[in-house]
Write a protein that holds these residues in place. Structure first.
Motif, mmCIF file in Angstrom:
data_model
loop_
_atom_site.group_PDB
_atom_site.id
_atom_site.type_symbol
_atom_site.label_atom_id
_atom_site.label_comp_id
_atom_site.label_asym_id
_atom_site.label_seq_id
_atom_site.Cartn_x
_atom_site.Cartn_y
_atom_site.Cartn_z
ATOM 1 N N ILE A 1 -17.490 5.153 -39.820
ATOM 2 C CA ILE A 1 -18.849 5.561 -40.165
ATOM 3 C C ILE A 1 -19.781 4.397 -39.883
ATOM 4 O O ILE A 1 -19.513 3.263 -40.274
ATOM 5 N N LYS A 2 -20.889 4.691 -39.193
ATOM 6 C CA LYS A 2 -21.922 3.698 -38.920
ATOM 7 C C LYS A 2 -23.270 4.221 -39.413
ATOM 8 O O LYS A 2 -23.569 5.405 -39.289
ATOM 9 N N THR A 3 -24.066 3.293 -39.949
ATOM 10 C CA THR A 3 -25.421 3.643 -40.364
ATOM 11 C C THR A 3 -26.421 2.815 -39.576
ATOM 12 O O THR A 3 -26.174 1.647 -39.271
ATOM 13 N N GLY A 4 -27.571 3.410 -39.251
ATOM 14 C CA GLY A 4 -28.619 2.703 -38.539
ATOM 15 C C GLY A 4 -29.619 2.089 -39.492
ATOM 16 O O GLY A 4 -29.405 2.024 -40.711
ATOM 17 N N ALA A 5 -30.733 1.638 -38.943
ATOM 18 C CA ALA A 5 -31.794 1.039 -39.763
ATOM 19 C C ALA A 5 -32.372 2.082 -40.714
ATOM 20 O O ALA A 5 -32.535 3.255 -40.371
ATOM 21 N N ASN A 6 -32.662 1.653 -41.941
ATOM 22 C CA ASN A 6 -33.231 2.526 -42.966
ATOM 23 C C ASN A 6 -32.389 3.784 -43.185
ATOM 24 O O ASN A 6 -32.921 4.862 -43.471
ATOM 25 N N SER A 7 -31.084 3.641 -43.037
ATOM 26 C CA SER A 7 -30.162 4.773 -43.192
ATOM 27 C C SER A 7 -29.035 4.393 -44.139
ATOM 28 O O SER A 7 -28.706 3.224 -44.287
ATOM 29 N N ILE B 1 -22.630 3.283 -48.234
ATOM 30 C CA ILE B 1 -22.706 2.465 -47.032
ATOM 31 C C ILE B 1 -24.183 2.199 -46.779
ATOM 32 O O ILE B 1 -24.950 3.119 -46.489
ATOM 33 N N GLN B 2 -24.579 0.938 -46.912
ATOM 34 C CA GLN B 2 -25.982 0.595 -46.735
ATOM 35 C C GLN B 2 -26.363 0.576 -45.258
ATOM 36 O O GLN B 2 -25.524 0.802 -44.382
ATOM 37 N N GLU B 3 -27.613 0.313 -44.963
ATOM 38 C CA GLU B 3 -28.106 0.372 -43.586
ATOM 39 C C GLU B 3 -27.441 -0.674 -42.688
ATOM 40 O O GLU B 3 -26.982 -1.719 -43.155
ATOM 41 N N ASN B 4 -27.384 -0.367 -41.400
ATOM 42 C CA ASN B 4 -26.822 -1.250 -40.376
ATOM 43 C C ASN B 4 -25.420 -1.723 -40.729
ATOM 44 O O ASN B 4 -25.095 -2.908 -40.640
ATOM 45 N N SER B 5 -24.581 -0.793 -41.151
ATOM 46 C CA SER B 5 -23.217 -1.126 -41.577
ATOM 47 C C SER B 5 -22.195 -0.292 -40.811
ATOM 48 O O SER B 5 -22.511 0.783 -40.292
ATOM 49 N N HIS B 6 -20.959 -0.790 -40.773
ATOM 50 C CA HIS B 6 -19.865 -0.107 -40.087
ATOM 51 C C HIS B 6 -18.614 -0.220 -40.951
ATOM 52 O O HIS B 6 -18.192 -1.322 -41.311
#
Length: 271
Positions: free
Chosen positions: A69-75, A91-96
């Motif tokens: 799972i990956k999250t982008g900016a402000n996601s 999972i906070q922003e910009n994380s993998h």
């Protein structure tokens, strides 16, 4: 024989068109060996260990071992595990992250920030967060793990966390403390800023309320509802809808594109 092979080939093509694998989605909450996306916002991508393709995450998507799972900016994305999703991560922003083992609950944080809320573990289960340079192991607590791939940090809010480098030497970080692991593998401990503690308390209260609203009533509430249902039936009133049972299914991620509906509490009884 030639006509038979042509007919068989034609039927195979029709079956592939009529029943594509990507249209199948699991119904019901995750099992003990699965996870589920409870809530999310923004750019959230999911990839199966059996595929090179990243797909858009969706609320209700079932997750299994090996999923990325990956999250982008402000996601961000909040995942739940086990019965009533009492064990959860954000999972906070910009994380993998990689879901290594959802039976024991072991998660690899490749980079970024992961918030963990552990409220219910079986006797022999260890909730573990691993980064490229550290390991956090707990039994019933709340904390954040942060890494850039070279250093790591753990901010502890409830109970204690054992925080160590990959060499195995580590320290127990108490609530209200922050553990810092440098590139040399040395751990230092300092006081946790009060704004971090306030942020945790506010998030936990909000998340617990949202999660409970999605999951439905507790076992005690369900027992009370059963008595109300019996009384309502005897009085000629409509029955309350039964609770939805758990479903265990470990389909590939390309068969989990459509979100499932997370059950909420049953209907109300009007006197």
């Amino acid at each position: 024989m030639k006509r038979y092979l042509i007919a068989l080939f034609g039927l195979s093509i029709m079956a592939a068109l009529l029943f594509p694998a990507s249209t199948c989605a699991q119904e019901g909450p995750a099992s003990a060996d699965n996870g589920i996306i409870l809530f999310m916002q923004g750019d959230v991508k999911v990839k199966s260990s059996k595929s090179d393709a990243w797909m858009n995450g969706q609320k209700g998507m079932v997750l299994t071992n090996g999923d990325n799972i990956k999250t982008g900016a402000n996601s961000w994305a909040e995942l739940g595990f086990g019965k009533d999703f009492k064990n959860s991560v954000r999972i906070q922003e910009n994380s993998h992250v990689i879901l290594t083992d959802l039976g024991a609950i072991k998660i690899n944080l490749i980079q970024g920030e992961l918030r963990s809320l552990v409220e219910k573990l079986s006797k022999n289960t260890l909730f573990e967060i691993k980064t490229p340079v550290s390991v956090c192991g707990v039994r019933g607590t709340g904390w954040d793990t942060i890494t850039d791939g070279k250093t790591a940090e753990t901010d502890v809010y409830e109970n204690s966390v054992f925080f160590s480098g990959l060499s195995g030497q580590g320290s127990t970080i108490d609530p209200g403390k922050r553990g810092l692991l440098d590139q040399a593998g040395l751990i230092s401990i300092e006081d946790l800023p009060i704004d971090r503690m306030n942020n945790w308390n506010k998030w936990k209260e909000d998340f617990t309320e949202r999660r409970n609203a999605e999951v439905g009533p507790s076992p005690q509430d369900r027992a009370g509802a059963a008595l109300d249902q019996q009384a309502a039936t005897e009085g000629g009133m409509d029955k309350v809808k039964p609770a939805v049972s758990d479903v265990n299914d470990e389909r590939d991620i390309d068969r989990r594109l459509e979100p499932v509906t997370i059950p909420s509490s049953g209907g109300e009884i009007t006197p």
